[in-house]
Design a protein around this motif. Structure first.
Motif, PDB file in Angstrom:
ATOM      1  N   LEU A  21       2.900  -6.445 -10.885  1.00  0.00           N
ATOM      2  CA  LEU A  21       3.317  -7.001  -9.602  1.00  0.00           C
ATOM      3  C   LEU A  21       4.757  -6.643  -9.257  1.00  0.00           C
ATOM      4  O   LEU A  21       5.140  -6.648  -8.089  1.00  0.00           O
ATOM      5  N   THR A  22       5.576  -6.342 -10.268  1.00  0.00           N
ATOM      6  CA  THR A  22       7.001  -6.099 -10.037  1.00  0.00           C
ATOM      7  C   THR A  22       7.351  -4.626  -9.999  1.00  0.00           C
ATOM      8  O   THR A  22       8.498  -4.277  -9.733  1.00  0.00           O
ATOM      9  N   LYS A  25      -0.563   0.015  -4.598  1.00  0.00           N
ATOM     10  CA  LYS A  25      -0.360  -1.391  -4.252  1.00  0.00           C
ATOM     11  C   LYS A  25      -0.163  -1.554  -2.747  1.00  0.00           C
ATOM     12  O   LYS A  25      -0.615  -2.545  -2.159  1.00  0.00           O
ATOM     13  N   VAL A  26       0.515  -0.585  -2.140  1.00  0.00           N
ATOM     14  CA  VAL A  26       0.694  -0.620  -0.683  1.00  0.00           C
ATOM     15  C   VAL A  26      -0.664  -0.552   0.006  1.00  0.00           C
ATOM     16  O   VAL A  26      -0.939  -1.293   0.958  1.00  0.00           O
ATOM     17  N   LEU A  85      -6.075  -5.695   2.149  1.00  0.00           N
ATOM     18  CA  LEU A  85      -6.204  -7.150   2.195  1.00  0.00           C
ATOM     19  C   LEU A  85      -5.870  -7.692   3.582  1.00  0.00           C
ATOM     20  O   LEU A  85      -6.551  -8.592   4.096  1.00  0.00           O
ATOM     21  N   LEU A  86      -4.815  -7.143   4.201  1.00  0.00           N
ATOM     22  CA  LEU A  86      -4.436  -7.573   5.544  1.00  0.00           C
ATOM     23  C   LEU A  86      -5.526  -7.229   6.557  1.00  0.00           C
ATOM     24  O   LEU A  86      -5.854  -8.040   7.439  1.00  0.00           O
ATOM     25  N   ILE A  87      -6.093  -6.021   6.440  1.00  0.00           N
ATOM     26  CA  ILE A  87      -7.151  -5.608   7.365  1.00  0.00           C
ATOM     27  C   ILE A  87      -8.395  -6.484   7.169  1.00  0.00           C
ATOM     28  O   ILE A  87      -9.053  -6.870   8.138  1.00  0.00           O
TER      29      ILE A  87
END
Length: 226
Positions: free
Chosen positions: A137-138, A144-145, A151-153
């Motif tokens: 995650l870091t 990841k982008v 996920l947003l779509i």
């Protein structure tokens, strides 16, 4: 002038949801506090915090129900309060109405998700890094982008699918709830079929565009102010 009108619509939508967002965020923090107590008293040698992660997954699923249910009720409330007549008579393109509600719902989802992620990070620190792996995650990676984009779509597609179902159901009169459910189920099935037969990013983007355009058509041609 038109952008100013859109901004006012968006701010109004967020203001109308402010109390619900604050209450939902407060409930998330309260439940995280309870999970933190369990994390502090858990034995990592027993199950490796597996039970804690199950609780977190269940909580996250519960959190996402708030904007999901609101995506159905956002327009229905306008009709119930008879505010839809004033809303549709505003001298702004109806696409602005659709976008303002969609974006406000997406922002609501993101805000609640950020509160959830903040709670997970506190649990991670309290567990001494044993709760989950934070390294993926870091660190930055283009994959990841793409994941965040997908996920947003997906979230936006669910919002517009819910809106489409509600608008279709509204035209069905006394069969409103049945048509809303059937149209949502049929739309979800067709979206899954399209997603299975197209590359991930292209498929999700195409689904979102089709849902948005169909909602725009419904709002422009099939919803009046009588």
């Amino acid at each position: 002038m038109t952008l100013h009108a859109f901004r006012r619509l968006l701010v109004t939508e967020l203001r109308n949801r402010r109390n619900t967002i604050v209450v939902a965020a407060g409930a998330i923090l309260f439940l995280h506090a309870a999970i933190l107590i369990l994390t502090y008293h858990s034995n990592p040698q027993a199950d490796g915090f597996a039970s804690i992660m199950v609780l977190n997954i269940a909580l996250f699923a519960l959190v996402l129900q708030v904007p999901f249910l609101h995506s159905f009720s956002a327009w229905r409330e306008e009709w119930r309060q008879r505010a839809i007549y004033q809303l549709l008579m505003l001298p702004v393109p109806r696409v602005y109405l659709l976008l303002s509600k969609g974006i406000s719902l997406l922002l609501e989802t993101l805000l609640l998700s950020l509160v959830m992620l903040a709670g997970l990070w506190v649990q991670y620190e309290l567990s001494g890094g044993l709760l989950l792996r934070a390294e993926p995650l870091t660190t930055f990676a283009w994959s990841k982008v793409l994941l965040i984009y997908n996920l947003l779509i997906c979230a936006a597609s669910v919002i517009f699918l819910s809106t489409m179902s509600m608008l279709l159901g509204k035209r069905a009169g006394k069969f409103s709830l049945l048509v809303t459910f059937l149209s949502f189920a049929a739309g979800l099935f067709l979206a899954i079929v399209a997603f299975a037969n197209l590359p991930t990013e292209i498929g999700l983007t195409a689904i979102l565009i089709v849902l948005f355009l169909f909602n725009w058509f419904l709002l422009e041609k099939k919803v009046d102010i009588r």
